[in-house]
Design a protein around this motif. Structure first.
Motif, PDB file in Angstrom:
ATOM      1  N   ALA A  13       0.916  -1.059   0.058  1.00  0.00           N
ATOM      2  CA  ALA A  13      -0.009   0.074  -0.619  1.00  0.00           C
ATOM      3  C   ALA A  13       0.771   1.335   0.094  1.00  0.00           C
ATOM      4  O   ALA A  13       0.716   2.169  -0.419  1.00  0.00           O
ATOM      5  CB  ALA A  13      -0.606   0.164   0.576  1.00  0.00           C
ATOM      6  N   THR A  14       1.881   0.938   0.668  1.00  0.00           N
ATOM      7  CA  THR A  14       3.176   2.698   0.463  1.00  0.00           C
ATOM      8  C   THR A  14       3.968   2.222  -0.415  1.00  0.00           C
ATOM      9  O   THR A  14       4.057   3.633  -0.455  1.00  0.00           O
ATOM     10  CB  THR A  14       3.443   2.567   2.393  1.00  0.00           C
ATOM     11  N   GLN A  15       4.249   1.520  -0.355  1.00  0.00           N
ATOM     12  CA  GLN A  15       4.880   1.517  -1.514  1.00  0.00           C
ATOM     13  C   GLN A  15       5.195   0.564  -3.588  1.00  0.00           C
ATOM     14  O   GLN A  15       5.906   0.974  -4.387  1.00  0.00           O
ATOM     15  CB  GLN A  15       6.297   0.419  -1.588  1.00  0.00           C
ATOM     16  N   GLY A  16       3.838   0.799  -3.503  1.00  0.00           N
ATOM     17  CA  GLY A  16       3.240  -0.108  -4.780  1.00  0.00           C
ATOM     18  C   GLY A  16       4.188  -1.510  -5.147  1.00  0.00           C
ATOM     19  O   GLY A  16       4.240  -2.082  -4.086  1.00  0.00           O
ATOM     20  N   ALA A  89      -6.101   4.614   2.260  1.00  0.00           N
ATOM     21  CA  ALA A  89      -5.519   4.713   0.976  1.00  0.00           C
ATOM     22  C   ALA A  89      -5.814   5.785  -0.151  1.00  0.00           C
ATOM     23  O   ALA A  89      -6.314   5.762  -0.887  1.00  0.00           O
ATOM     24  CB  ALA A  89      -7.298   3.623   0.674  1.00  0.00           C
ATOM     25  N   THR A  90      -4.059   6.480   0.641  1.00  0.00           N
ATOM     26  CA  THR A  90      -4.418   7.959  -0.250  1.00  0.00           C
ATOM     27  C   THR A  90      -3.671   7.672  -1.484  1.00  0.00           C
ATOM     28  O   THR A  90      -4.301   8.443  -2.385  1.00  0.00           O
ATOM     29  CB  THR A  90      -3.593   8.866   0.693  1.00  0.00           C
ATOM     30  N   HIS A  91      -3.433   6.658  -2.030  1.00  0.00           N
ATOM     31  CA  HIS A  91      -3.492   6.344  -3.469  1.00  0.00           C
ATOM     32  C   HIS A  91      -3.997   5.355  -4.310  1.00  0.00           C
ATOM     33  O   HIS A  91      -4.165   5.337  -5.141  1.00  0.00           O
ATOM     34  CB  HIS A  91      -1.409   5.318  -3.305  1.00  0.00           C
ATOM     35  N   GLY A  92      -5.770   5.265  -3.137  1.00  0.00           N
ATOM     36  CA  GLY A  92      -6.787   4.445  -3.788  1.00  0.00           C
ATOM     37  C   GLY A  92      -6.788   3.405  -3.929  1.00  0.00           C
ATOM     38  O   GLY A  92      -5.831   3.067  -2.979  1.00  0.00           O
ATOM     39  N   LEU A  94      -6.132  -0.490  -3.926  1.00  0.00           N
ATOM     40  CA  LEU A  94      -5.062  -1.300  -3.965  1.00  0.00           C
ATOM     41  C   LEU A  94      -5.453  -2.631  -4.878  1.00  0.00           C
ATOM     42  O   LEU A  94      -4.379  -2.950  -5.096  1.00  0.00           O
ATOM     43  CB  LEU A  94      -4.476  -2.363  -2.432  1.00  0.00           C
ATOM     44  N   ALA A  97      -4.765  -1.061  -8.592  1.00  0.00           N
ATOM     45  CA  ALA A  97      -3.465  -1.271  -8.845  1.00  0.00           C
ATOM     46  C   ALA A  97      -2.997  -2.446  -8.791  1.00  0.00           C
ATOM     47  O   ALA A  97      -2.176  -2.581  -9.479  1.00  0.00           O
ATOM     48  CB  ALA A  97      -2.495  -0.542  -7.231  1.00  0.00           C
ATOM     49  N   GLN A 145     -12.510   7.077  -6.450  1.00  0.00           N
ATOM     50  CA  GLN A 145     -11.737   7.384  -7.279  1.00  0.00           C
ATOM     51  C   GLN A 145     -11.824  10.050  -6.831  1.00  0.00           C
ATOM     52  O   GLN A 145     -10.500  10.231  -7.675  1.00  0.00           O
ATOM     53  CB  GLN A 145     -12.459   7.536  -8.165  1.00  0.00           C
ATOM     54  N   PRO A 148      -9.246  11.711  -3.203  1.00  0.00           N
ATOM     55  CA  PRO A 148      -7.728  12.102  -2.941  1.00  0.00           C
ATOM     56  C   PRO A 148      -8.582  14.217  -3.953  1.00  0.00           C
ATOM     57  O   PRO A 148      -7.805  14.533  -2.652  1.00  0.00           O
ATOM     58  CB  PRO A 148      -7.281  11.280  -4.327  1.00  0.00           C
TER      59      PRO A 148
END
Length: 168
Positions: A13-16, A89-92, A94, A97, A145, A148
Motif C-alpha cells: 500500500a505504501t510502496q506499490g 488508501a491515499t493512493h487509491g 489497492l 493497483a 476515485q 483524493p
C-alpha cells in the motif's frame, strides 16, 4: 499468518507492487525470509495474501455494525469509506493497483471482482437495496476515485446520490 499479511499489505500500500524487494517485504512482515516463503512461496502469493487481508479489513470496517435504518446505514458506509481513504488508501484502491501492475494475472482479476461484489452485496443487504448492487458500487467507486481531490465534498456528493437511490 495475519502478522505477515498485515506487513505485506502495508508494504504494498505504501510502496506499490514493483518497488519493494523481497527483503523489504520480509522486513515489513517482521519474519525471517524462510518463514515468509513458508507461508507465501512466491511474490505473487505475497500479493494475494496482502489483498486477502486488505479485503477482510475493508469489508469489516465498511459493512459491520451498521444501523438498522437503511439511510443511516448507507450514509455511515459512505462516511467510513471517506475515513478509509484518509487513513488507508491515499493512493487509491489497492485491488485496482494490483491488477494494473499485473494485468494478465487472472487471480488478481478474480480477487478484485470478489472484493467489489462482496462489498456491493453487503451494502445492498444492509440498505435493503437488493438488485441495486451496481448502482451502490458506482457510488462507492466514484467516492474512492474523487476523494483524493475533494475529500469531504466527495463524501457529501456520494450521500446526495445515495439519497436519490434510496428514494427510487
Amino acid at each position: 499468518m495475519t502478522k505477515i499479511s498485515a506487513g505485506l499489505e502495508h508494504a504494498f500500500a505504501t510502496q506499490g507492487f514493483a518497488q519493494p524487494s523481497v527483503e523489504d517485504l520480509r522486513d515489513a512482515a517482521g519474519v525471517s525470509l524462510r518463514t515468509l516463503y513458508k507461508y507465501t512461496p512466491s511474490r505473487s502469493d505475497m500479493v494475494y495474501a496482502a489483498l486477502e487481508y486488505r479485503h477482510q479489513r475493508y469489508v469489516t470496517l465498511i459493512c459491520d455494525d451498521l444501523p438498522a435504518d437503511r439511510q443511516q446505514a448507507l450514509f455511515q458506509m459512505l462516511d467510513r469509506i471517506g475515513h478509509w481513504m484518509a487513513d488507508e488508501a491515499t493512493h487509491g484502491c489497492l485491488f485496482h493497483a494490483a491488477v494494473a501492475s499485473a494485468p494478465t494475472d487472472s487471480r488478481l482479476h478474480e480477487l478484485l471482482e470478489r472484493h467489489k461484489s462482496e462489498v456491493a452485496a453487503r451494502a445492498a443487504k444492509a440498505t435493503q437495496l437488493e438488485g441495486q448492487e451496481v448502482s451502490l458500487l458506482l457510488i462507492f467507486e466514484g467516492l474512492t476515485q474523487t476523494w483524493p481531490l475533494y475529500r469531504e465534498r466527495a463524501v457529501a456528493s456520494a450521500q446526495k446520490l445515495a439519497r436519490h437511490l434510496l428514494d427510487d
